[in-house]
Design an enzyme around this catalytic site. Structure first.
Site, PDB file in Angstrom:
ATOM      1  N   TYR A 101      39.739  50.302  47.139  1.00 36.30           N
ATOM      2  CA  TYR A 101      41.036  49.646  47.343  1.00 36.30           C
ATOM      3  C   TYR A 101      41.478  49.937  48.771  1.00 36.30           C
ATOM      4  O   TYR A 101      41.412  51.087  49.231  1.00 36.30           O
ATOM      5  CB  TYR A 101      42.094  50.186  46.373  1.00 36.30           C
ATOM      6  N   GLU A 189      46.646  43.379  50.680  1.00 32.44           N
ATOM      7  CA  GLU A 189      45.701  44.310  50.079  1.00 32.44           C
ATOM      8  C   GLU A 189      44.432  43.605  49.630  1.00 32.44           C
ATOM      9  O   GLU A 189      44.419  42.377  49.431  1.00 32.44           O
ATOM     10  CB  GLU A 189      46.320  45.055  48.900  1.00 32.44           C
TER      11      GLU A 189
END
Length: 381
Positions: A101, A189
């Site tokens: 991530y 993101e």
């Protein structure tokens, strides 16, 4: 303003971030054409402005033409958390070994953007932050100087990213911050960043939210807004001029003033309930606005019961009561139980006007919230 995955990935690709080969499709025929170009296996991914698509059945991997057609027909038109799937992203499947991530958002406690990296990609990052916060490496960014290269490398190192791909991941993180800054983003993101079996680093997903107050200087991004993607509540909120925040619970909340509404949300949680929304009708709300607020919450399918919390200053109790009555007059049977707490300016006059045959009235906020939570729970019994 939230971009779709396919839109964010186009921006990522233009900036040099590796993304899988993909095409957007709006029909099963277009899906079949796209997947023939891309090859099998291919992912078919619902394009909606909401997370949790995979758990809801909105992401499927097709291994052949028959599966591609079946999945396209299954996903297109389906509802995911109140959003209708009008298009899908057909994307080359990635053979991966690890998931990461990476993201940039605003840390309001520090007043600075923060870059985040975690080796626990592919799952809800909020859950990671709550359950294993040490699994996320963070670097706060001075907006005057931006994200320094050494900060990107340190975040990647602290997160425990494998050394043979660390440089590539750090480069993607730096590129994300450049996009975050130039696009006036509020959040950007990639979850997950996939490390392939060939040790390539690929952005398998993309989230990019733009600050709506900055759209006047981002005309190209503003033109990407998908107004058809909004659910009925968003459309209704725009019509009524409300900032309606939809949550995951079942107790609808209406109040006048952000602090009062936040307090009500906290009390719903305290009494064992779960808030379904945040709706502030503002100070000085007239009867029509009050009626529109009730109409909004009645429309929310997640709501099983409603608490109406008014403490009148500029807002007058008699106007609120009139609005509640007007909203309820539209129904032969009230669709959801409504509990009202009315205090402050002209509260007594409001109580005289309020049709107490159609709503429950409580003298204190605590009693009103507790009763609304009970009402919501009884719906499921």
């Amino acid at each position: 303003m939230r971009l779709h995955e396919y839109q964010a990935k186009e921006l990522f690709a233009d900036a040099g971030i590796p993304v899988p080969d993909s095409q957007r499709a709006t029909s099963s025929d277009e899906v079949l054409t796209a997947v023939e170009d891309i090859g099998y296996p291919a992912a078919i991914k619902a394009q909606v402005h909401v997370g949790g698509r995979g758990k809801a059945g909105g992401i499927k991997i097709a291994g052949d033409k028959q599966e591609a057609k079946a999945y396209a027909e299954e996903i297109l038109g389906m509802e995911i958390k109140g959003y209708t799937v009008n298009s899908v992203l057909v994307e080359a499947s990635v053979d991966f070994e690890n998931e990461l991530y990476i993201g940039i958002t605003m840390d309001r406690s520090s007043g600075k953007p923060v870059a985040m990296v975690s080796t626990e990609g592919g799952v809800d990052i909020e859950s990671v932050a709550a359950e294993t916060p040490d699994a996320i490496a963070r670097e706060h960014i001075d907006p005057v100087f931006g994200l320094h290269p050494y900060q990107a490398r340190r975040a990647v190192y602290d997160a425990g990213v494998p050394s043979d791909v660390a440089s590539d991941v750090a480069h993607i993180l730096s590129t994300l911050y450049t996009q975050y800054e130039s696009a006036d983003a509020s959040e950007i993101e990639i979850n997950p960043v996939m490390i392939t079996t060939d040790r390539d680093v690929v952005a398998a997903d993309a989230v990019m939210n733009i600050d709506e107050d900055a759209l006047f200087r981002q005309p190209e991004l503003a033109s990407m807004e998908d107004t058809a993607a909004g659910d009925d509540l968003e459309i209704k909120a725009d019509e009524y001029g409300f900032d309606y925040v939809r949550l995951d619970g079942d107790v609808g909340i209406i109040g006048n003033g952000a602090g009062l509404v936040m307090t009500t949300l906290d009390l719903v949680d305290y009494y064992g309930g779960s808030p379904a929304n945040f709706l502030d009708i503002g100070g000085g709300a007239k009867a029509e606005r009050v009626a529109n607020a009730l109409d909004m919450v009645f429309t929310d399918d997640n709501v099983d019961a409603i608490v109406f919390n008014i403490f009148g200053g500029i807002t007058r109790g008699d106007e609120v009561a009139t609005g509640i009555n007007e909203a309820l007059e539209k129904f032969d049977t009230i669709p959801k139980d409504v509990v009202v707490r009315l205090a402050g300016t002209n509260a007594e006059e409001g109580m005289e006007i309020l049709n107490t045959d159609r709503v429950e009235v409580e003298a204190t906020l605590e009693d009103a919230v507790e009763q609304a939570v009970i009402n919501a729970q009884e719906v499921h019994q």
